[in-house]
Design an enzyme around this catalytic site. Sequence first.
Site, PDB file in Angstrom:
ATOM      1  N   ASP A 137      86.751  56.486   3.681  1.00  8.82           N
ATOM      2  CA  ASP A 137      87.201  57.862   3.900  1.00  8.82           C
ATOM      3  C   ASP A 137      86.046  58.692   4.449  1.00  8.82           C
ATOM      4  OD1 ASP A 137      88.934  60.003   3.905  1.00  8.82           O
ATOM      5  OD2 ASP A 137      88.618  60.504   1.797  1.00  8.82           O
ATOM      6  N   HIS A 144      86.622  71.983   7.106  1.00  7.07           N
ATOM      7  CA  HIS A 144      86.821  71.589   5.707  1.00  7.07           C
ATOM      8  C   HIS A 144      85.477  71.508   4.988  1.00  7.07           C
ATOM      9  CE1 HIS A 144      88.356  69.438   2.204  1.00  7.07           C
ATOM     10  NE2 HIS A 144      87.475  68.465   2.413  1.00  7.07           N
ATOM     11  N   ARG A 153      77.830  76.343  -2.413  1.00  6.92           N
ATOM     12  CA  ARG A 153      76.529  76.774  -1.863  1.00  6.92           C
ATOM     13  C   ARG A 153      76.789  77.843  -0.804  1.00  6.92           C
ATOM     14  NH1 ARG A 153      76.864  71.363  -1.622  1.00  6.92           N
ATOM     15  NH2 ARG A 153      77.402  71.524   0.572  1.00  6.92           N
ATOM     16  N   GLU A 210      95.159  65.943   0.141  1.00  7.35           N
ATOM     17  CA  GLU A 210      94.299  66.159   1.312  1.00  7.35           C
ATOM     18  C   GLU A 210      95.023  65.618   2.531  1.00  7.35           C
ATOM     19  OE1 GLU A 210      90.381  64.479   0.530  1.00  7.35           O
ATOM     20  OE2 GLU A 210      89.724  66.385  -0.339  1.00  7.35           O
ATOM     21  N   GLU A 212      95.161  64.068   5.861  1.00  5.34           N
ATOM     22  CA  GLU A 212      94.218  63.273   6.656  1.00  5.34           C
ATOM     23  C   GLU A 212      94.985  62.403   7.658  1.00  5.34           C
ATOM     24  OE1 GLU A 212      90.968  61.468   4.682  1.00  5.34           O
ATOM     25  OE2 GLU A 212      90.982  62.901   3.019  1.00  5.34           O
ATOM     26  N   ASP A 244      95.212  61.768   0.867  1.00  7.78           N
ATOM     27  CA  ASP A 244      94.141  61.348  -0.042  1.00  7.78           C
ATOM     28  C   ASP A 244      94.217  62.222  -1.299  1.00  7.78           C
ATOM     29  OD1 ASP A 244      91.843  60.257  -1.139  1.00  7.78           O
ATOM     30  OD2 ASP A 244      90.514  61.593  -0.014  1.00  7.78           O
ATOM     31  N   ARG A 248      90.553  67.129  -8.663  1.00  4.12           N
ATOM     32  CA  ARG A 248      89.366  67.976  -8.455  1.00  4.12           C
ATOM     33  C   ARG A 248      88.495  68.102  -9.700  1.00  4.12           C
ATOM     34  NH1 ARG A 248      89.096  67.506  -3.182  1.00  4.12           N
ATOM     35  NH2 ARG A 248      90.744  68.562  -2.037  1.00  4.12           N
ATOM     36  N   GLN A 251      86.643  64.906 -10.131  1.00  6.42           N
ATOM     37  CA  GLN A 251      85.672  64.840  -9.036  1.00  6.42           C
ATOM     38  C   GLN A 251      84.437  65.692  -9.340  1.00  6.42           C
ATOM     39  OE1 GLN A 251      87.468  66.011  -5.305  1.00  6.42           O
ATOM     40  NE2 GLN A 251      85.656  65.567  -4.089  1.00  6.42           N
ATOM     41  N   LYS A 264      89.516  59.787  -6.677  1.00  6.95           N
ATOM     42  CA  LYS A 264      90.201  59.477  -5.415  1.00  6.95           C
ATOM     43  C   LYS A 264      90.951  58.152  -5.463  1.00  6.95           C
ATOM     44  CE  LYS A 264      88.215  62.816  -2.893  1.00  6.95           C
ATOM     45  NZ  LYS A 264      88.915  63.760  -2.038  1.00  6.95           N
ATOM     46  N   THR A 268      96.483  56.615  -2.817  1.00  7.53           N
ATOM     47  CA  THR A 268      96.365  57.188  -1.470  1.00  7.53           C
ATOM     48  C   THR A 268      97.634  56.790  -0.722  1.00  7.53           C
ATOM     49  OG1 THR A 268      93.962  56.879  -1.535  1.00  7.53           O
ATOM     50  CG2 THR A 268      94.949  57.282   0.624  1.00  7.53           C
ATOM     51  N   THR A 371      89.852  65.485   5.219  1.00  7.53           N
ATOM     52  CA  THR A 371      90.836  66.561   5.298  1.00  7.53           C
ATOM     53  C   THR A 371      90.744  67.259   6.656  1.00  7.53           C
ATOM     54  OG1 THR A 371      90.554  66.906   2.948  1.00  7.53           O
ATOM     55  CG2 THR A 371      91.649  68.655   4.161  1.00  7.53           C
ATOM     56  N   GLU A 385      91.120  74.455  -0.670  1.00  5.64           N
ATOM     57  CA  GLU A 385      90.731  75.430   0.355  1.00  5.64           C
ATOM     58  C   GLU A 385      91.709  76.605   0.407  1.00  5.64           C
ATOM     59  OE1 GLU A 385      89.264  73.757   4.351  1.00  5.64           O
ATOM     60  OE2 GLU A 385      90.212  72.064   3.358  1.00  5.64           O
TER      61      GLU A 385
HETATM   62 CA    CA Z   1      89.375  62.745   1.551  1.00  6.83          CA
END
Ligand code: CA
Length: 455
Positions: A137, A144, A153, A210, A212, A244, A248, A251, A264, A268, A371, A385
Amino acid sequence: MYETNETHDRGLTSWVESANDSQTDFPIQNLPFCRFRTLISGLGIGVGIGDQILDVSLCVKEGLLRTSIDHAVIHGNMNALMEISVTERAELRASISRLLSENNTALRDNPMARQRALLAQDSVEFVLPCTVGDYTDFYASVFHATNIGSMFRPDNPLLPNYKYIPIGYHGRGSSLIVSGHDVRRPVGQLPPAQDGGAPGFGPCKLLDYELEVGMYVGRGNRLGEPIPINEAEDHLFGLCLVNDWSARDLQRWEYQPLGPFLAKSFATTLSPWIVTMEALAPFRCPAFQRPSSDPQPLPYLLCDNTTHSGGVDLNLEVLLQSAKMKETGEGPIKMSSSNLRDLYWTPAQMLTHHSSNGCNMSAGDLFASGTVSGPTRSARGCLMELTWDGELDNPVPGTERTPIQLPTGEQRKFLADGDEVIFRGACSADGFRTIGFGECRGAVVPALEPAHQTT
Ligand code: CA
């Protein structure tokens, strides 16, 4: 690169009437591959045409189509088919196109053979289109990556390597599933409520999708022999849609220092169709136009082909339907739409980078784009997002940290049990027939009860 030819002619029509419908994803100019299983014929390789499947395995068996690997095709071995040369792929596409075209009588005027060779798409069980040996992936949308980076950040959203390396991680092939299968909410370690505390363990609370696009490898390379950028297109077989699914909260707790792991690998979802690189020839476009302040790719990732036509102009959309929306007859609502051409890296660049250390690829290997988000809010390809990590802070009116409103009055920050997520994709270009990707669909079912988690 792949050239357009008579199989892309907009005027071409098929004796399969549903293929001539202006709304179909599968006109005769598309011819995407799939694999299916029926009680009668077992596992077969097919090609989508209108609302039907042409049973390619049967057509080869009955001498209506010919390949150099007839035995493998008859037995549904898609990986063998993906390994044939680009020239032979083009010949096969041309012969399938001829067999299905309006004025070809071989099947059209043979009702018995036609009945055996054409199957309604809603009458078969789709299976994964090939055996995926390895799944990778990527993280190729700069929009994204910038959005996600900004949440953690704000002053430095993109890490310094991003504009040089197509970032990726090795995924899990065993939990790839085909569109239409439910996805069970995963259970795992949840971040501590307070810094320095112990994590919890239970059902994921922040389940996301996600959007993709998957890229299937055709002919592979030998270990130690990288694929040069100007040959990479020849090693690509075709594209599909990929969800995907992402946990969260799992993760967030597990990703440092080695990246995604169990967040993940629980599922999928892939669309059943492989839209071939040949079919996509009219819809290629230049690589992403980098701002002049960005560095150019290193020379091993640059060639004229990928600069001028390495992108793919593929429109994508995400739809969502909750269980309550289904009950009350509300159709799915659109969550976002974006385009594959906005990726920072082309498929060829991802493949060449992947093999640049000598890593070997095999026919049927899959890599996903990451994504696919675009520059605007309506082009954000995941809930994290869209709600700007809605669960982190309380919703603040007037900011983006707000839940999604559903027509039933429900709200969503992340996915609830019963939610169904649907991806669609289509390519359009002046002078050519629009082709579609079918659907990539999956509904969330509740996590297993704790009593079942240890048995
Ligand atoms: Ca992904």
